[in-house]
Structure formats: structure tokens, C-alpha cells
Design an enzyme around this catalytic site. Structure first.
Site, short mmCIF file in Angstrom:
data_model
loop_
_atom_site.label_atom_id
_atom_site.label_comp_id
_atom_site.label_asym_id
_atom_site.label_seq_id
_atom_site.Cartn_x
_atom_site.Cartn_y
_atom_site.Cartn_z
N LYS A 1 -11.32 0.59 -2.46
CA LYS A 1 -12.61 -0.06 -2.74
C LYS A 1 -13.75 0.94 -2.61
O LYS A 1 -14.72 0.89 -3.35
CB LYS A 1 -12.84 -1.23 -1.76
CG LYS A 1 -11.89 -2.39 -1.98
CD LYS A 1 -12.10 -3.49 -0.96
CE LYS A 1 -11.71 -3.13 0.45
NZ LYS A 1 -10.27 -3.02 0.71
N GLN B 1 -11.39 -5.47 3.28
CA GLN B 1 -10.03 -5.97 3.53
C GLN B 1 -9.35 -6.31 2.20
O GLN B 1 -9.57 -5.61 1.23
CB GLN B 1 -10.08 -7.20 4.46
CG GLN B 1 -10.32 -6.84 5.92
CD GLN B 1 -11.75 -6.45 6.22
OE1 GLN B 1 -12.67 -7.19 5.94
NE2 GLN B 1 -11.96 -5.28 6.81
N GLY C 1 -12.40 0.55 6.43
CA GLY C 1 -12.54 2.00 6.37
C GLY C 1 -12.55 2.37 4.91
O GLY C 1 -11.52 2.30 4.25
N HIS C 2 -13.70 2.70 4.38
CA HIS C 2 -13.82 2.97 2.94
C HIS C 2 -14.08 4.46 2.73
O HIS C 2 -15.09 5.00 3.16
CB HIS C 2 -14.93 2.10 2.33
CG HIS C 2 -14.61 0.64 2.38
ND1 HIS C 2 -15.47 -0.35 2.02
CD2 HIS C 2 -13.46 0.00 2.75
CE1 HIS C 2 -14.89 -1.53 2.16
NE2 HIS C 2 -13.68 -1.34 2.63
#
Ligand code: IMO
Ligand code: MG
Length: 468
Positions: free
Chosen positions: A25, A227, A50-51
Site C-alpha cells: 500500500k 492492514q 508499516g508502509h
């Protein structure tokens, strides 16, 4: 098709995950922020996310801030929406990291209606939910579940409450009874939080009003999911889920929009392998129970450990290909993890690996719509073959429908179709030039799910992206 065709006549685009999270994402939110959006908004979750994005060739991991924050100096507006749960200390740490890199955040907006993760939420989450070894669901330990629990129980503390000491004192004193094991003191909490409250104050807004104003002004808005659908408290493998609904419905609602306001929802999946971190059913997991137990050891089996144990002094690329082509499924899973770098961006835990499950994807198409993005496709380069799951089989019966029933999902065997593997595809620029086995699997996937693959990611960089 080019990006401009895909985005033609669209004003609001959402990027959500159609698996168990960690599907890229960050990359796509950054991609749309850089190439298209004026506004980037997040509606669910907190710093459990965590992106990862690539900034000037370097990895940057964001947990709370939308990935569009990197484009702040270009006037892009980033919103932390009303559906989020925000640890204001963690948020301030992320802001400080931006400062260190000389990045600005002047157009940031934080919803006054988002709930706050308090220190007692974090302590409770760590005590009760974090440890998989002692039967917990393997939460990220960031206080997400307890904070949402207080929200639903109508005793949560909102960002707006930070600016009204009377309300804050009342709420904190009231909440004490629900955390008998913890020492909760209003004055102490306030003095701890004070510097963070001051720092975020200029950015706190009624973001629901703001996003509607921006929409009416014709601004292009990108919703960044967090998520994944199968971690959703509504649709996921309950109770092995997070405590929000990261579907398009929860995501839109979490920024104050209607899901029907969204012109295009792009659901991301990893393909042809997928991952899950934390406990819970994962029908296509390579190595099944042994993989689950091995990954539950968390940091004991982190990337350093696996490199030392499985690669040693050998050439990493050659050795990971050998592992992926092993006869043993557990070892194949380790190979994929090493090849794709599948270690938690938030917790560093090894992610469980398995083949992409089209049964789950078919369900995801019903909830999040037909448009798919495939990521990490390049990571499997060198594997002689790969599988895609088109059925869940138990006692001789096969179903092609996903059911949340965890006991069932743990017992079934996946019905896999295998395809010829491929070598490096990171330089491929158009769909037709992809290897035959991969193209066939994508076609079968589309026929099975009723979805359409719009974008294929063949590398972490923005330009390693094929728009169909
Ligand atoms: P992004 O946005 C993958 C998982 C945790 C655990 C379960 C509940 O990076 O895709 P929580 O801390 O939310 O109560 O944990 O959900 N989980 C994620 N897995 N990616 C995420 O976020 C996740 N956020 C939570 O590992 O199994
Ligand atoms: Mg992630």
C-alpha cells in the site's frame, strides 16, 4: 492502458489490501500521491501499519502518516482520519524523523475525532495479545485492540479531548476501573503527554468537514488503506484479526466519506505468493504448521538469523533460488521469504509465506470491487514453478467460497494449480511481454475471481510498475 486512462474522470481513488496486509500500500499510495492525488487520507488502524516507500533510493517506513507526506512541500494534503487510533507520542516521533530528513508536514491534518492510544492500551496489548508463543494472536503490541475496544465500549478518549482538561480528567478518572492492574493518574498522564499535545495542536481539524470541502473543490483524493481485508474485524479470519474494518467501507467511513463516493477502489494482493504475519489460519502456507510455529518464534527467526542459517557464505541470490526450488515446502517458504525480504516493517518478525489464494481474492472482489493490483511479482524470479489456489478441500469436498470459520480454514488443503516459473521481469514494461506462465496464471485468476488486474508491480521503485 496508461495511468491517465485508469484515472480518467476519477476524483477519489482508494488503495486497500485484499490479503493479510503488507502488500505494498505504501508503494502505491506514494505512486498516486506523486503522479495524481492532491489529498492522501488514512481512515483505519494506527501504528500497527508499516508502509514502506523508496525515497531517493532509500527505504522509508511510515506507520501513521500517509505516504503522501513525502509530497508535503508540493502542497499535497495528508489526513489522519476519524477512524484511526493515534498514539500521539509515536506520531510525534514520525514527525521528528521527517524533520531530520528536512521534509515538511505543513499541510498535515489530524482528525479531532480520532481516538487516542494511551499508555495503558499499549501495556494491556503487550500483556495479553502480543505473544504468539503463549497463545496470543500475535498483535503488533501497539495498543490497537484495547484502544478500539474502549472506543466501541463508549469510553474512549478522542484527540479533541486533549484540548479540554476538564473532559480529559473526567475521562481518565473514569477509565481507571477498567485497567485495575495499571496505575493511571491524570496529572502524570497529562504531563507525559503535554509536549506531544503542543506539537500536534496546529494540525488538529474537523477533517470530515475538511475532506468534504476538498471534495467539493474538485481535489483529487487518494485513500490509503491499512492492514488488509482478511485482518478486518468484519471480514477477516476472526478472532485472528485487527480491531478495525480496513475494507473499502471502513476506509471510506474512517475519513468521513461514503464508500460510494469512491470512484475506483484498487485492491492489492501479492502474487503469486502471499504472506501473513502473526497467528491465524493461512490455508496456502508453505510448510503448514511447521512454518506457523517457526514464524511464531518471531525475532529469534528474523532476517539475520535466516541469512546466517540458510545462506551462510553462499551467494545470496543463487542460494535463495535453490531454496525456492527445494523439494520441501517449508524450505520453499524460507526461500520466498528471503528472496522477497518478507520481514515485518513494524515488528521485524518473519512473515509466513504461501501461494496466492484466489478463493480469498474472489471474496475480496465482492467486498472491495473488481480492480486488482498485483505486487512483488518480481520476487519469485528463478522459481521453477509456482502455485495458485483455486479451491479449499476438506473430506473430499471442495469449496471455492471463503468462509471466516477458522477451524475449517485450518483443516482444509488448498487445491493448487501450478504454472511455469520465470526469470527476472523487473525490466518488463508492458503486460504482453510478461512470461507465458505468469500471463496464463493472471488470466485464470481473473476468470476465477471475476476481477481485473489493472496494475502489476515488478519492483519496489515507482517506475517498476506496469499499468495495463
Ligand atoms: P499494514 O498496514 C500485516 C496483524 C498483526 C496481528 C493482527 C492484530 O502494514 O499492512 P494488531 O496490532 O492490529 O492488533 O494485530 O493483525 N497486523 C498486520 N499484519 N500488516 C499490517 O499492517 C498489520 N497490522 C496488524 O500481525 O496478527
Ligand atoms: Mg506493512
Amino acid at each position: 492502458m496508461s495511468l491517465s486512462n485508469l484515472t480518467k474522470d476519477k476524483q477519489i481513488i482508494a488503495i486497500v489490501c485484499n490479503q493479510f496486509g503488507d502488500t505494498g500500500k505504501g508503494k502505491f499510495s506514494d505512486y498516486f500521491a506523486a503522479n495524481w492525488a492532491d489529498v492522501i487520507a488514512r481512515g483505519t488502524g494506527g501504528n500497527n501499519a508499516g508502509h514502506t516507500i523508496i525515497l531517493n533510493g532509500k527505504e522509508k517506513i511510515l506507520h501513521l502518516l500517509p505516504s503522501g507526506i513525502i509530497q508535503d512541500s508540493k502542497g499535497k494534503i495528508n489526513i489522519l482520519g476519524n477512524g484511526m487510533v493515534i498514539d500521539i507520542k509515536a506520531l510525534c516521533q514520525e514527525l521528528e524523523e521527517l524533520e531530520k530528513e528536512n521534509l515538511t508536514y505543513k499541510n498535515l491534518m489530524i482528525s479531532k475525532d480520532a481516538h487516542i492510544i494511551m499508555p495503558w492500551h499499549v501495556s494491556q496489548d503487550r500483556a495479553k495479545n502480543m505473544s504468539q508463543k503463549s497463545g496470543g494472536i500475535g498483535s503488533t503490541g501497539r495498543g490497537i485492540g484495547p484502544c478500539y475496544a474502549d472506543k466501541i465500549a463508549r469510553r474512549g478518549i478522542k484527540i479533541a479531548d486533549l484540548f479540554d482538561e476538564e473532559v480529559l480528567e473526567y475521562k481518565i478518572n473514569k477509565i481507571k476501573q477498567f485497567y485495575p492492574e495499571q496505575e493511571i493518574d491524570f496529572q502524570k498522564t497529562l504531563s507525559e503527554l503535554k509536549p506531544y499535545i503542543e506539537k500536534i495542536k496546529p494540525f488538529v481539524k474537523n477533517t470530515i468537514q475538511e475532506i468534504h470541502k476538498l471534495k467539493e473543490q474538485g481535489k483529487k483524493i487518494c485513500l490509503e488503506g491499512a492492514q488488509g481485508l482478511f485482518l478486518s474485524v468484519e471480514h477477516g479470519t476472526y478472532p485472528y484479526v485487527t480491531s478495525s474494518d480496513p475494507s473499502i467501507n471502513g476506509t471510506a467511513s474512517g475519513v468521513g466519506l461514503n464508500a460510494q463516493d469512491v470512484d475506483l477502489t484498487l485492491g492489492i494482493i501479492k502474487f503469486p505468493f502471499m504472506t501473513r504475519v502473526g497467528a491465524g489460519p493461512f490455508p496456502t502456507e508453505l510448510g503448514g504448521k511447521s512454518s506457523e510455529e517457526y514464524c511464531a518464534q518471531g525475532l529469534e527467526h528474523d532476517e539475520d538469523y535466516e541469512i546466517k542459517t540458510y545462506i551462510g557464505n553462499a551467494n545470496k541470490q543463487e542460494k535463495t533460488i535453490d531454496l525456492m526450488n527445494s523439494e520441501d515446502e517449508f524450505t520453499q517458504g524460507v526461500g520466498i521469504r528471503l528472496a522477497a525480504g518478507e520481514y515485518g516493517a513494524t515488528t521485524k518478525r518473519p512473515r509466513r509465506t504461501g501461494w496466492t489464494d484466489a478463493v480469498l481474492a474472489k471474496y475480496a472482489r465482492r467486498i472491495n470491487g473488481p480492480h486488482f493490483i498485483l505486487t512483488k511479482v518480481d520476487s519469485l524470479a528463478g522459481a521453477k514453478q509456482f502455485g495458485i489456489c483455486y479451491g479449499h478441500k476438506l473430506n473430499g469436498n471442495t469449496t471455492t467460497e471463503y468462509d471466516q470459520n477458522g477451524k475449517f480454514l485450518k483443516q482444509i488443503t488448498p487445491e493448487l494449480k501450478f504454472y511455469d516459473g520465470y526469470s527476472d521481469i523487473s525490466q518488463v514494461k508492458d503486460f504482453d511481454s510478461l512470461p507465458e506462465g505468469l500471463k496464463q496464471s493472471i488470466k485464470d485468476f481473473e476468470d476465477f475471481t471475476g476481477g481485473k488486474v489493472e496494475i502489476i508491480s515488478v519492483g519496489a521503485g515507482r517506475d517498476e510498475t506496469i499499468v495495463r
